[in-house]
Write an enzyme that holds these catalytic residues in place. Structure first.
Site, PDB file in Angstrom:
ATOM      1  N   ARG A  30       0.823  -1.212   0.000  1.00  0.00           N
ATOM      2  CA  ARG A  30       0.000   0.000   0.000  1.00  0.00           C
ATOM      3  C   ARG A  30       0.859   1.264   0.000  1.00  0.00           C
ATOM      4  O   ARG A  30       0.472   2.285   0.567  1.00  0.00           O
ATOM      5  CB  ARG A  30      -0.958   0.030   1.193  1.00  0.00           C
ATOM      6  CG  ARG A  30      -2.043  -1.033   1.131  1.00  0.00           C
ATOM      7  CD  ARG A  30      -3.200  -0.701   2.074  1.00  0.00           C
ATOM      8  NE  ARG A  30      -4.042  -1.868   2.262  1.00  0.00           N
ATOM      9  CZ  ARG A  30      -4.421  -2.348   3.448  1.00  0.00           C
ATOM     10  NH1 ARG A  30      -4.015  -1.763   4.560  1.00  0.00           N
ATOM     11  NH2 ARG A  30      -5.186  -3.406   3.522  1.00  0.00           N
ATOM     12  N   ARG A  34      -3.416   6.420   0.899  1.00  0.00           N
ATOM     13  CA  ARG A  34      -4.042   7.548   1.580  1.00  0.00           C
ATOM     14  C   ARG A  34      -3.134   8.320   2.516  1.00  0.00           C
ATOM     15  O   ARG A  34      -3.506   9.393   2.977  1.00  0.00           O
ATOM     16  CB  ARG A  34      -5.283   7.053   2.339  1.00  0.00           C
ATOM     17  CG  ARG A  34      -6.386   6.574   1.424  1.00  0.00           C
ATOM     18  CD  ARG A  34      -7.545   5.989   2.194  1.00  0.00           C
ATOM     19  NE  ARG A  34      -7.187   4.710   2.800  1.00  0.00           N
ATOM     20  CZ  ARG A  34      -8.008   4.008   3.593  1.00  0.00           C
ATOM     21  NH1 ARG A  34      -9.212   4.473   3.883  1.00  0.00           N
ATOM     22  NH2 ARG A  34      -7.617   2.852   4.083  1.00  0.00           N
ATOM     23  N   ARG A  43      -7.612  11.055  -5.494  1.00  0.00           N
ATOM     24  CA  ARG A  43      -8.766  10.264  -5.042  1.00  0.00           C
ATOM     25  C   ARG A  43     -10.026  11.125  -4.971  1.00  0.00           C
ATOM     26  O   ARG A  43     -11.126  10.666  -5.300  1.00  0.00           O
ATOM     27  CB  ARG A  43      -8.456   9.648  -3.675  1.00  0.00           C
ATOM     28  CG  ARG A  43      -9.602   8.818  -3.086  1.00  0.00           C
ATOM     29  CD  ARG A  43      -9.875   7.583  -3.943  1.00  0.00           C
ATOM     30  NE  ARG A  43     -10.963   6.795  -3.387  1.00  0.00           N
ATOM     31  CZ  ARG A  43     -12.249   7.016  -3.632  1.00  0.00           C
ATOM     32  NH1 ARG A  43     -12.609   8.016  -4.423  1.00  0.00           N
ATOM     33  NH2 ARG A  43     -13.192   6.244  -3.106  1.00  0.00           N
ATOM     34  N   ASP A  80      -6.760  -3.282  -7.406  1.00  0.00           N
ATOM     35  CA  ASP A  80      -7.378  -3.915  -6.236  1.00  0.00           C
ATOM     36  C   ASP A  80      -7.622  -5.380  -6.540  1.00  0.00           C
ATOM     37  O   ASP A  80      -7.811  -5.768  -7.703  1.00  0.00           O
ATOM     38  CB  ASP A  80      -8.703  -3.231  -5.890  1.00  0.00           C
ATOM     39  CG  ASP A  80      -9.216  -3.654  -4.516  1.00  0.00           C
ATOM     40  OD1 ASP A  80      -8.767  -3.061  -3.510  1.00  0.00           O
ATOM     41  OD2 ASP A  80     -10.039  -4.593  -4.448  1.00  0.00           O
ATOM     42  N   TYR A 159     -14.551 -12.521  -0.086  1.00  0.00           N
ATOM     43  CA  TYR A 159     -15.302 -11.310  -0.439  1.00  0.00           C
ATOM     44  C   TYR A 159     -16.487 -11.641  -1.343  1.00  0.00           C
ATOM     45  O   TYR A 159     -17.575 -11.075  -1.209  1.00  0.00           O
ATOM     46  CB  TYR A 159     -14.385 -10.296  -1.120  1.00  0.00           C
ATOM     47  CG  TYR A 159     -13.375  -9.681  -0.189  1.00  0.00           C
ATOM     48  CD1 TYR A 159     -13.690  -8.571   0.591  1.00  0.00           C
ATOM     49  CD2 TYR A 159     -12.096 -10.228  -0.072  1.00  0.00           C
ATOM     50  CE1 TYR A 159     -12.768  -8.012   1.460  1.00  0.00           C
ATOM     51  CE2 TYR A 159     -11.161  -9.676   0.792  1.00  0.00           C
ATOM     52  CZ  TYR A 159     -11.507  -8.573   1.562  1.00  0.00           C
ATOM     53  OH  TYR A 159     -10.588  -8.023   2.434  1.00  0.00           O
TER      54      TYR A 159
END
Length: 352
Positions: A30, A34, A43, A80, A159
């Site tokens: 990552r 962010r 973003r 992703d 998921y």
């Protein structure tokens, strides 16, 4: 494009192929994300996370941001793990503050809605992103490698079945235990599509791939072998048959005592260690078999200070004497100060 023949000049690729470095190559899971203000600016410019993943110009830019800031030895494709079920036809969205939301698939009959024929058409924007990143790296950062990735079938399956994140994976395990043949069909679809996806990434320019099995640690041994180890083995073998020089990194987070089995049976070139794996144990049980990658606690990077310095030096002392890539034990935390990452880079590079 056809992936160029690998050179032996990039430190990251060299480590994956068994070379030892005085100062190990490094990147962070990552690393594009962010905690960077430049990422957040981009973003905010898009309506949703998948739009960012499927917009090559923007995905290329955010992939390169940490390379420009920190000079990591590898860039990892910004995407992703859930683009695969999305490309297969499952409804996937990302809700701000809640994470991914999927229309759950909980029976073998519902697998009829998956269509692997859509895979590459839907994922073409990702391949275009790879081509752009590779061109940029070749022109401006020739010693920096490009990593492609995908989620492992078991982790993606959680998921697909749960409809998002889960604490107990109750629906996934219930299906796997009550209808093992039906659940195996889901694993087989995900194994096949993941293999095709990674091969296409290689064809478009990535130089190594990582298989993220973030939830492998929630399974008992027999299910770990069936749903984590075997699919990783099949994917790795398929890659090696077509591209024997492309290194494969496996990250079976939480595998614990099954780490040696995973390494020996899957054939990966490098194994990512989660934070719980003792580096002393790693040195005794894994370091002579495979390149290892990891495994600083992201919380220590968030905290910084003396504990960060001490933890980094301990990892380097235990693992730098063999093929090794410095990384975190999981993804960087969004609140992490940039100054802490700068300090980490200086420590690993031997500048402080």
């Amino acid at each position: 494009m056809t992936n160029p023949i690998q050179t032996t000049e990039k430190p990251f690729i060299n480590a994956l192929k068994g070379k030892t470095h005085t100062n190990p190559p490094m990147w962070l899971m990552r690393q594009a994300g962010r905690y960077l203000e430049e990422y957040m600016a981009i973003r905010r410019s898009v309506s949703g996370f998948l739009e960012l993943c499927y917009t090559p110009e923007l995905a290329h830019e955010v992939t390169m941001q940490p390379i420009r800031r920190f000079g990591f030895d590898a860039a990892i494709l910004f995407s992703d793990i859930l683009v695969v079920p999305d490309a297969l036809g499952q409804e996937v969205t990302f809700v701000q503050g809640e994470g991914p939301k999927l229309k759950p698939v909980r029976s073998a009959a519902e697998l009829a809605n998956f269509n692997e024929a859509w895979l590459h058409q839907r994922l073409e924007p990702v391949y275009e992103t790879i081509r752009r990143i590779r061109k940029d790296l070749d022109e401006t950062y020739p010693d920096t490698a490009l990593i492609g990735f995908a989620g492992a079938p078991w982790t993606v399956a959680t998921y697909v079945v749960e409809g998002g994140s889960s604490k107990d994976f109750a629906n996934t395990k219930s299906w796997a235990y009550q209808d093992p043949q039906g659940f195996q069909k889901l694993i087989d679809i995900l194994t096949s599509s993941t293999t095709d996806y990674l091969l296409a990434q290689i064809e478009n320019g990535v130089e190594a791939v990582q298989i993220f099995d973030s939830w492998s640690g929630v399974l008992a041994e027999s299910e770990f072998r069936k749903f984590c180890l075997e699919p990783a083995k099949k994917i790795t073998q398929a890659i090696k048959e077509k591209y024997p020089d492309i290194p494969v990194i496996g990250f079976p987070r939480g595998a614990g005592l099954m780490y040696p089995n995973y390494v020996e049976e899957t054939g990966v070139d490098c194994v990512g260690l989660d934070t719980t794996v003792p580096t002393g144990w790693t040195k005794e049980n894994l370091a002579d078999k495979v390149c290892v990658q990891g495994n600083l606690d992201p919380q220590i990077l968030l905290a910084g200070g003396e504990e960060l310095d001490k933890a980094v030096k301990n990892i380097l002392a235990d693992l730098s004497g063999q093929p090794f890539v410095f990384n975190l034990g999981h993804g960087i935390i969004k609140e992490t100060p940039v100054s802490h990452v700068e300090r980490l880079v200086d420590l690993v590079r031997g500048r402080v």
